[in-house]
Write a protein that holds these residues in place. Structure first.
Motif, PDB file in Angstrom:
ATOM      1  N   SER A  44      17.511  23.408  45.216  1.00 44.68           N
ATOM      2  CA  SER A  44      17.047  24.554  44.440  1.00 44.68           C
ATOM      3  C   SER A  44      16.722  25.742  45.340  1.00 44.68           C
ATOM      4  O   SER A  44      17.033  26.893  44.994  1.00 44.68           O
ATOM      5  CB  SER A  44      15.808  24.168  43.627  1.00 44.68           C
ATOM      6  OG  SER A  44      15.359  25.260  42.857  1.00 44.68           O
ATOM      7  N   SER A  75       0.522  28.711  44.103  1.00 40.81           N
ATOM      8  CA  SER A  75       1.577  28.505  43.105  1.00 40.81           C
ATOM      9  C   SER A  75       2.544  27.419  43.551  1.00 40.81           C
ATOM     10  O   SER A  75       2.943  26.561  42.756  1.00 40.81           O
ATOM     11  CB  SER A  75       2.345  29.810  42.865  1.00 40.81           C
ATOM     12  OG  SER A  75       1.540  30.773  42.240  1.00 40.81           O
ATOM     13  N   ASN A  79       3.484  24.206  41.457  1.00 38.05           N
ATOM     14  CA  ASN A  79       4.885  24.106  41.050  1.00 38.05           C
ATOM     15  C   ASN A  79       5.762  24.719  42.141  1.00 38.05           C
ATOM     16  O   ASN A  79       5.590  25.901  42.457  1.00 38.05           O
ATOM     17  CB  ASN A  79       5.119  24.852  39.729  1.00 38.05           C
ATOM     18  CG  ASN A  79       6.590  24.888  39.339  1.00 38.05           C
ATOM     19  OD1 ASN A  79       7.262  23.864  39.352  1.00 38.05           O
ATOM     20  ND2 ASN A  79       7.092  26.069  39.017  1.00 38.05           N
ATOM     21  N   PRO A  80       6.584  23.920  42.792  1.00 35.85           N
ATOM     22  CA  PRO A  80       7.136  22.655  42.315  1.00 35.85           C
ATOM     23  C   PRO A  80       6.430  21.376  42.769  1.00 35.85           C
ATOM     24  O   PRO A  80       6.694  20.316  42.210  1.00 35.85           O
ATOM     25  CB  PRO A  80       8.548  22.674  42.904  1.00 35.85           C
ATOM     26  CG  PRO A  80       8.372  23.389  44.208  1.00 35.85           C
ATOM     27  CD  PRO A  80       7.341  24.459  43.947  1.00 35.85           C
ATOM     28  N   TYR A 170       0.226  26.819  36.071  1.00 31.34           N
ATOM     29  CA  TYR A 170       1.109  27.632  36.910  1.00 31.34           C
ATOM     30  C   TYR A 170       1.396  28.981  36.257  1.00 31.34           C
ATOM     31  O   TYR A 170       1.333  30.026  36.912  1.00 31.34           O
ATOM     32  CB  TYR A 170       2.405  26.861  37.153  1.00 31.34           C
ATOM     33  CG  TYR A 170       3.491  27.679  37.810  1.00 31.34           C
ATOM     34  CD1 TYR A 170       3.458  27.949  39.171  1.00 31.34           C
ATOM     35  CD2 TYR A 170       4.561  28.183  37.058  1.00 31.34           C
ATOM     36  CE1 TYR A 170       4.460  28.699  39.783  1.00 31.34           C
ATOM     37  CE2 TYR A 170       5.560  28.930  37.661  1.00 31.34           C
ATOM     38  CZ  TYR A 170       5.504  29.192  39.019  1.00 31.34           C
ATOM     39  OH  TYR A 170       6.494  29.938  39.610  1.00 31.34           O
ATOM     40  N   TRP A 171       1.704  28.977  34.963  1.00 29.16           N
ATOM     41  CA  TRP A 171       2.024  30.234  34.281  1.00 29.16           C
ATOM     42  C   TRP A 171       0.791  31.103  34.093  1.00 29.16           C
ATOM     43  O   TRP A 171       0.862  32.330  34.161  1.00 29.16           O
ATOM     44  CB  TRP A 171       2.701  29.953  32.936  1.00 29.16           C
ATOM     45  CG  TRP A 171       4.109  29.479  33.116  1.00 29.16           C
ATOM     46  CD1 TRP A 171       4.602  28.234  32.894  1.00 29.16           C
ATOM     47  CD2 TRP A 171       5.207  30.252  33.627  1.00 29.16           C
ATOM     48  NE1 TRP A 171       5.939  28.172  33.225  1.00 29.16           N
ATOM     49  CE2 TRP A 171       6.339  29.392  33.670  1.00 29.16           C
ATOM     50  CE3 TRP A 171       5.347  31.575  34.040  1.00 29.16           C
ATOM     51  CZ2 TRP A 171       7.586  29.833  34.110  1.00 29.16           C
ATOM     52  CZ3 TRP A 171       6.606  32.001  34.481  1.00 29.16           C
ATOM     53  CH2 TRP A 171       7.691  31.136  34.515  1.00 29.16           C
ATOM     54  N   ASN A 174       0.148  32.909  37.239  1.00 24.38           N
ATOM     55  CA  ASN A 174       1.134  33.957  37.504  1.00 24.38           C
ATOM     56  C   ASN A 174       1.168  35.062  36.446  1.00 24.38           C
ATOM     57  O   ASN A 174       2.079  35.891  36.457  1.00 24.38           O
ATOM     58  CB  ASN A 174       2.529  33.329  37.633  1.00 24.38           C
ATOM     59  CG  ASN A 174       2.735  32.662  38.971  1.00 24.38           C
ATOM     60  OD1 ASN A 174       3.095  33.289  39.957  1.00 24.38           O
ATOM     61  ND2 ASN A 174       2.498  31.356  39.019  1.00 24.38           N
ATOM     62  N   SER A 184       9.689  34.891  43.221  1.00 26.03           N
ATOM     63  CA  SER A 184       8.445  34.133  43.071  1.00 26.03           C
ATOM     64  C   SER A 184       8.711  32.633  43.040  1.00 26.03           C
ATOM     65  O   SER A 184       8.015  31.852  43.696  1.00 26.03           O
ATOM     66  CB  SER A 184       7.716  34.560  41.792  1.00 26.03           C
ATOM     67  OG  SER A 184       7.310  35.906  41.870  1.00 26.03           O
ATOM     68  N   ILE A 185       9.711  32.218  42.268  1.00 28.95           N
ATOM     69  CA  ILE A 185      10.060  30.795  42.206  1.00 28.95           C
ATOM     70  C   ILE A 185      10.540  30.306  43.570  1.00 28.95           C
ATOM     71  O   ILE A 185      10.152  29.227  44.040  1.00 28.95           O
ATOM     72  CB  ILE A 185      11.153  30.555  41.149  1.00 28.95           C
ATOM     73  CG1 ILE A 185      10.621  30.872  39.745  1.00 28.95           C
ATOM     74  CG2 ILE A 185      11.639  29.120  41.214  1.00 28.95           C
ATOM     75  CD1 ILE A 185       9.596  29.904  39.243  1.00 28.95           C
ATOM     76  N   MET A 226      15.963  23.347  38.254  1.00 28.72           N
ATOM     77  CA  MET A 226      15.065  24.181  39.047  1.00 28.72           C
ATOM     78  C   MET A 226      15.686  25.497  39.503  1.00 28.72           C
ATOM     79  O   MET A 226      14.983  26.329  40.073  1.00 28.72           O
ATOM     80  CB  MET A 226      14.623  23.398  40.297  1.00 28.72           C
ATOM     81  CG  MET A 226      13.932  22.083  40.028  1.00 28.72           C
ATOM     82  SD  MET A 226      13.615  21.204  41.586  1.00 28.72           S
ATOM     83  CE  MET A 226      12.721  19.768  41.014  1.00 28.72           C
ATOM     84  N   PHE A 230      17.025  28.633  35.175  1.00 35.33           N
ATOM     85  CA  PHE A 230      15.924  29.597  35.064  1.00 35.33           C
ATOM     86  C   PHE A 230      16.465  31.022  35.084  1.00 35.33           C
ATOM     87  O   PHE A 230      16.045  31.881  34.299  1.00 35.33           O
ATOM     88  CB  PHE A 230      14.940  29.387  36.214  1.00 35.33           C
ATOM     89  CG  PHE A 230      13.807  30.377  36.237  1.00 35.33           C
ATOM     90  CD1 PHE A 230      12.722  30.230  35.393  1.00 35.33           C
ATOM     91  CD2 PHE A 230      13.829  31.463  37.101  1.00 35.33           C
ATOM     92  CE1 PHE A 230      11.682  31.149  35.404  1.00 35.33           C
ATOM     93  CE2 PHE A 230      12.806  32.386  37.119  1.00 35.33           C
ATOM     94  CZ  PHE A 230      11.718  32.221  36.262  1.00 35.33           C
TER      95      PHE A 230
END
Length: 296
Positions: A44, A75, A79-80, A170-171, A174, A184-185, A226, A230
């Motif tokens: 990912s 974060s 996640n992850p 997590y959300w 953020n 960000s991911i 992942m 998205f």
């Protein structure tokens, strides 16, 4: 034209997400949850990094991290690292049909946590939706034996519910993050990767005798669960003028997932799982209906 593209991207994302429960089980037949996390995480990270280069955002990665390093570190730990490790362990303990259905209640968990931590208002229909969703979870977890409250795997159910808390947290964390979502991911994965690899070394699992199918399934998870999916979903939401129509496509995903599980890995689907999933979707629709009415 934009609406057609949005619908295409949205449907593509939903179909790909519908396959990952099957990929989880195929991978867990070969790898431990930690091994699975490492392979998918590395994959990912590469996919997201390539997306950043394609979009001309690669030079923004380091400045974005340096602008709020503590936030991205926290974060990444949630996640992850924490979320997927716990989710994969839940899938290892439960039938995939049950784990994915319980995890699907995260939207209700998010509403409750937003009310607690963000002081967002919660109305009567939110409480009703939450009660209905968790009734569905109970039906799935007990395989319909509500009176006896016998759980096939209490640990698996607990981990599946814990994953919804981590995903929602997590959300919430953020909500004020204005950085590019793809960056960000990616930063979350880059933060978590050293810890993933450390966990794998500590676990001392055997990497030498694994089948090719396990590697391919883990890579598939990294690319689609992942990574690319998205991006497809975000693109669909940005292109459309009708966000609710695209968002409602996600309700197709858990039912497609059951079909894939039954046809590809021949997992028995209990009628209680289907009933519980319908109950959960009903609760989510009630929640969506309330939000829609609130805008007018």
């Amino acid at each position: 034209m934009n609406e057609k593209r949005a619908l295409f991207f949205g449907l593509a994302a939903v179909i790909l997400w519908s396959t990952v429960a099957t990929a989880f089980k195929l991978t867990l037949a070969v790898f431990t949850p930690v091994q699975m996390l490492v392979i998918a995480g590395v994959t990912s990270s590469c996919v997201l990094l390539i997306l950043c280069f394609i979009q001309g955002k690669a030079t923004d990665i380091i400045p974005t991290f340096l602008a709020q390093p503590a936030s991205f570190i926290l974060s990444g730990l949630i996640n992850p690292l924490g979320y997927y490790l716990i989710l994969f362990k839940a899938y290892a303990l439960l039938p995939a049909s049950q784990a994915q259905a319980i995890n699907y209640s995260w939207a209700i968990t998010l509403t409750i946590m937003a009310a607690i931590f963000l002081r967002q208002p919660i109305r009567h229909k939110d409480y009703l939706a939450a009660a209905i969703c968790y009734l569905g979870v109970l039906v799935i977890a007990t395989q319909g034996n509500l009176l006896t409250l016998h759980f096939q795997s209490p640990a698996g159910v607990g981990l599946a519910l814990l994953s919804t808390l981590l995903w929602s947290g997590y959300w919430i964390l953020n909500t004020k993050n204005k950085a590019d979502p793809i960056i960000s991911i990616l930063l979350g994965f880059l933060v978590a990767l050293p810890l993933m690899i450390t966990l794998a070394c500590y676990e001392q699992a055997d990497w030498t005798t694994q089948h090719l199918s396990g590697w391919l399934s883990a890579v598939y998870i990294g690319v689609f669960e992942m990574g690319i999916t998205f991006f497809l979903w975000i693109s669909a939401l940005r292109l459309t003028q009708n966000t609710s129509r695209i968002s409602n496509l996600i309700f197709i995903s858990p039912f497609l997932s059951l079909i894939f599980l039954a046809t590809i890995i021949h997992e028995p689907i209990h009628i209680s799982t289907v009933v519980g999933l319908v109950i959960i979707i009903t609760g989510l629709i009630i929640q969506q209906y309330q939000k829609k009415r609130k805008k007018h």
